[in-house]
Design a protein around this motif. Structure first.
Motif, PDB file in Angstrom:
ATOM      1  N   LEU A   7       0.833  -1.200   0.000  1.00 43.09           N
ATOM      2  CA  LEU A   7       0.000   0.000   0.000  1.00 43.09           C
ATOM      3  C   LEU A   7       0.869   1.252   0.000  1.00 43.09           C
ATOM      4  O   LEU A   7       1.920   1.293   0.630  1.00 43.09           O
ATOM      5  N   CYS A   8       0.395   2.268  -0.701  1.00 45.16           N
ATOM      6  CA  CYS A   8       1.136   3.530  -0.776  1.00 45.16           C
ATOM      7  C   CYS A   8       1.074   4.251   0.572  1.00 45.16           C
ATOM      8  O   CYS A   8       0.000   4.379   1.175  1.00 45.16           O
ATOM      9  N   GLY A   9       2.237   4.721   1.055  1.00 46.24           N
ATOM     10  CA  GLY A   9       2.264   5.496   2.297  1.00 46.24           C
ATOM     11  C   GLY A   9       1.865   4.673   3.508  1.00 46.24           C
ATOM     12  O   GLY A   9       2.168   3.486   3.608  1.00 46.24           O
ATOM     13  N   LEU A  10       1.189   5.319   4.452  1.00 45.27           N
ATOM     14  CA  LEU A  10       0.635   4.661   5.650  1.00 45.27           C
ATOM     15  C   LEU A  10       1.699   3.927   6.476  1.00 45.27           C
ATOM     16  O   LEU A  10       1.429   2.881   7.071  1.00 45.27           O
ATOM     17  N   GLU A  11       2.895   4.477   6.537  1.00 42.84           N
ATOM     18  CA  GLU A  11       3.983   3.770   7.230  1.00 42.84           C
ATOM     19  C   GLU A  11       3.673   3.529   8.709  1.00 42.84           C
ATOM     20  O   GLU A  11       3.953   2.457   9.249  1.00 42.84           O
ATOM     21  N   THR A  12       3.089   4.535   9.364  1.00 46.21           N
ATOM     22  CA  THR A  12       2.764   4.377  10.791  1.00 46.21           C
ATOM     23  C   THR A  12       1.693   3.318  10.992  1.00 46.21           C
ATOM     24  O   THR A  12       1.779   2.496  11.911  1.00 46.21           O
ATOM     25  N   VAL A  13       0.687   3.322  10.113  1.00 46.04           N
ATOM     26  CA  VAL A  13      -0.386   2.326  10.195  1.00 46.04           C
ATOM     27  C   VAL A  13       0.187   0.923  10.012  1.00 46.04           C
ATOM     28  O   VAL A  13      -0.128  -0.003  10.773  1.00 46.04           O
ATOM     29  N   LYS A  14       1.048   0.757   9.020  1.00 42.21           N
ATOM     30  CA  LYS A  14       1.663  -0.561   8.768  1.00 42.21           C
ATOM     31  C   LYS A  14       2.442  -1.044   9.990  1.00 42.21           C
ATOM     32  O   LYS A  14       2.356  -2.215  10.374  1.00 42.21           O
ATOM     33  N   ALA A  15       3.199  -0.125  10.592  1.00 35.18           N
ATOM     34  CA  ALA A  15       3.997  -0.491  11.770  1.00 35.18           C
ATOM     35  C   ALA A  15       3.096  -0.904  12.932  1.00 35.18           C
ATOM     36  O   ALA A  15       3.385  -1.873  13.646  1.00 35.18           O
ATOM     37  N   GLU A  16       1.991  -0.188  13.120  1.00 36.95           N
ATOM     38  CA  GLU A  16       1.086  -0.502  14.233  1.00 36.95           C
ATOM     39  C   GLU A  16       0.374  -1.831  14.008  1.00 36.95           C
ATOM     40  O   GLU A  16       0.166  -2.603  14.954  1.00 36.95           O
ATOM     41  N   VAL A  17      -0.022  -2.104  12.761  1.00 35.57           N
ATOM     42  CA  VAL A  17      -0.671  -3.391  12.464  1.00 35.57           C
ATOM     43  C   VAL A  17       0.319  -4.529  12.698  1.00 35.57           C
ATOM     44  O   VAL A  17      -0.012  -5.562  13.289  1.00 35.57           O
ATOM     45  N   ARG A  18       1.555  -4.339  12.257  1.00 36.91           N
ATOM     46  CA  ARG A  18       2.589  -5.365  12.454  1.00 36.91           C
ATOM     47  C   ARG A  18       2.820  -5.618  13.952  1.00 36.91           C
ATOM     48  O   ARG A  18       2.935  -6.770  14.384  1.00 36.91           O
ATOM     49  N   SER A  19       2.852  -4.546  14.715  1.00 39.15           N
ATOM     50  CA  SER A  19       3.048  -4.664  16.161  1.00 39.15           C
ATOM     51  C   SER A  19       1.879  -5.408  16.811  1.00 39.15           C
ATOM     52  O   SER A  19       2.067  -6.246  17.702  1.00 39.15           O
ATOM     53  N   LEU A  20       0.669  -5.105  16.342  1.00 40.36           N
ATOM     54  CA  LEU A  20      -0.516  -5.771  16.884  1.00 40.36           C
ATOM     55  C   LEU A  20      -0.489  -7.263  16.578  1.00 40.36           C
ATOM     56  O   LEU A  20      -0.811  -8.094  17.433  1.00 40.36           O
ATOM     57  N   MET A  21      -0.088  -7.622  15.361  1.00 37.08           N
ATOM     58  CA  MET A  21       0.018  -9.036  14.996  1.00 37.08           C
ATOM     59  C   MET A  21       1.035  -9.756  15.886  1.00 37.08           C
ATOM     60  O   MET A  21       0.813 -10.877  16.331  1.00 37.08           O
ATOM     61  N   ASN A  22       2.156  -9.091  16.146  1.00 34.54           N
ATOM     62  CA  ASN A  22       3.183  -9.684  17.023  1.00 34.54           C
ATOM     63  C   ASN A  22       2.627  -9.912  18.423  1.00 34.54           C
ATOM     64  O   ASN A  22       2.872 -10.947  19.050  1.00 34.54           O
ATOM     65  N   LEU A  23       1.866  -8.929  18.912  1.00 34.66           N
ATOM     66  CA  LEU A  23       1.276  -9.026  20.246  1.00 34.66           C
ATOM     67  C   LEU A  23       0.337 -10.228  20.329  1.00 34.66           C
ATOM     68  O   LEU A  23       0.369 -10.999  21.295  1.00 34.66           O
ATOM     69  N   VAL A  24      -0.486 -10.394  19.290  1.00 35.63           N
ATOM     70  CA  VAL A  24      -1.451 -11.493  19.279  1.00 35.63           C
ATOM     71  C   VAL A  24      -0.724 -12.838  19.192  1.00 35.63           C
ATOM     72  O   VAL A  24      -1.064 -13.803  19.894  1.00 35.63           O
TER      73      VAL A  24
END
Length: 262
Positions: A7-24
């Motif tokens: 996806l274009c841009g959204l770097e912070t969103v991507k990082a937060e989703v990745r972090s959430l997946m790791n948490l789960v």
């Protein structure tokens, strides 16, 4: 995750989703190891203007949750106020329950969620829909994720309108407006995916046009939606031009020229 990264841009969103997946994932490993796991709410708030990728990311999150076993189906059910609220007493609860049933095993994506709690109407049926949603989230907490989305200011008021909302939606992701450069990147991507080629002069003109669009954006700026409209206008003009050629070549059918762009 690869689709998310594309996806274009959204770097912070991507990082937060990745972090959430790791948490789960780690939480699941702790469960398997017999370790205590603190409560974790997977419901989220997506804040941002239209066309910033909120629905796309919600769909990817649904797939990610399915892939790691958090959700059984992984479908995305999109709904707004009209899909939940009926015009007369007693029907809103039934309508909302039907939508909840269709979303079980996946993600319920509620866009412009603040429309359910208009501040000037305490007797509005939207409040009934909120109560049914909250009960459904509690009853099906192991196989339903709800994502509410909308403009930042109204969404804050929406979450404050009911104590149950604030406690269940404790994670927010902010989707910023795309920059002019990212709008151009999205336009080039649309051209490529749909079999159109931009001449260097057309690319320069598109860059200037999208920069102007970005510079003069208002509160209702549509981001990627504006780019799609720009693209569709361009191919309509191109079609008018190419239709006038006696025997257009494959290159003619693909080429977007400066005169095709507004």
């Amino acid at each position: 995750m690869a689709q998310l990264d594309e996806l274009c841009g959204l770097e912070t969103v991507k990082a937060e989703v990745r972090s959430l997946m790791n948490l789960v994932k780690v939480r699941q490993l702790r469960e398997e190891a017999g370790l205590p796991t603190p409560p974790l709410s997977l419901h989220m708030v997506f804040l941002g203007n239209p066309g910033t990728g909120k629905t796309t990311v919600a769909r990817l999150v649904a797939g990610l949750y399915k892939s790691i076993g958090v959700l059984s189906q992984g479908q995305l059910v999109e709904v707004d106020r009209a899909g939940l609220v009926a015009g007369y007493v007693g029907q809103t609860a039934l309508k909302t329950q039907t939508v909840l049933q269709s979303a079980l095993g996946g993600v319920l994506f509620l866009d412009e969620a603040y429309a359910l709690a208009p501040g000037d109407s305490p007797n509005d049926f939207g409040r009934e829909a909120i109560e049914v949603l909250l009960k459904g989230m509690e009853d099906h907490r192991k196989d339903l994720v709800v994502i509410v989305a909308g403009y930042p200011g109204p969404m804050e008021r929406f979450l404050h309108s009911n104590p149950g909302l604030e406690s269940r939606f404790n994670k927010s992701l902010f989707f910023p407006d795309y920059t002019a450069g990212q709008l151009l990147e999205i336009f080039r991507s649309l051209c490529q995916k749909n079999g159109y080629t931009l001449s260097p002069e057309a690319d320069t003109k598109a860059s200037a046009a999208l920069q102007s669009l970005y510079d003069h954006r208002g509160e209702s700026f549509g981001n990627a939606r504006e780019v799609r409209n720009f693209f569709e206008d361009a191919i309509a003009r191109q079609a008018d031009r190419v239709a006038g050629l006696s025997a257009p070549s494959r290159e003619d059918l693909m080429a977007l020229l400066p005169e095709d762009l507004a």
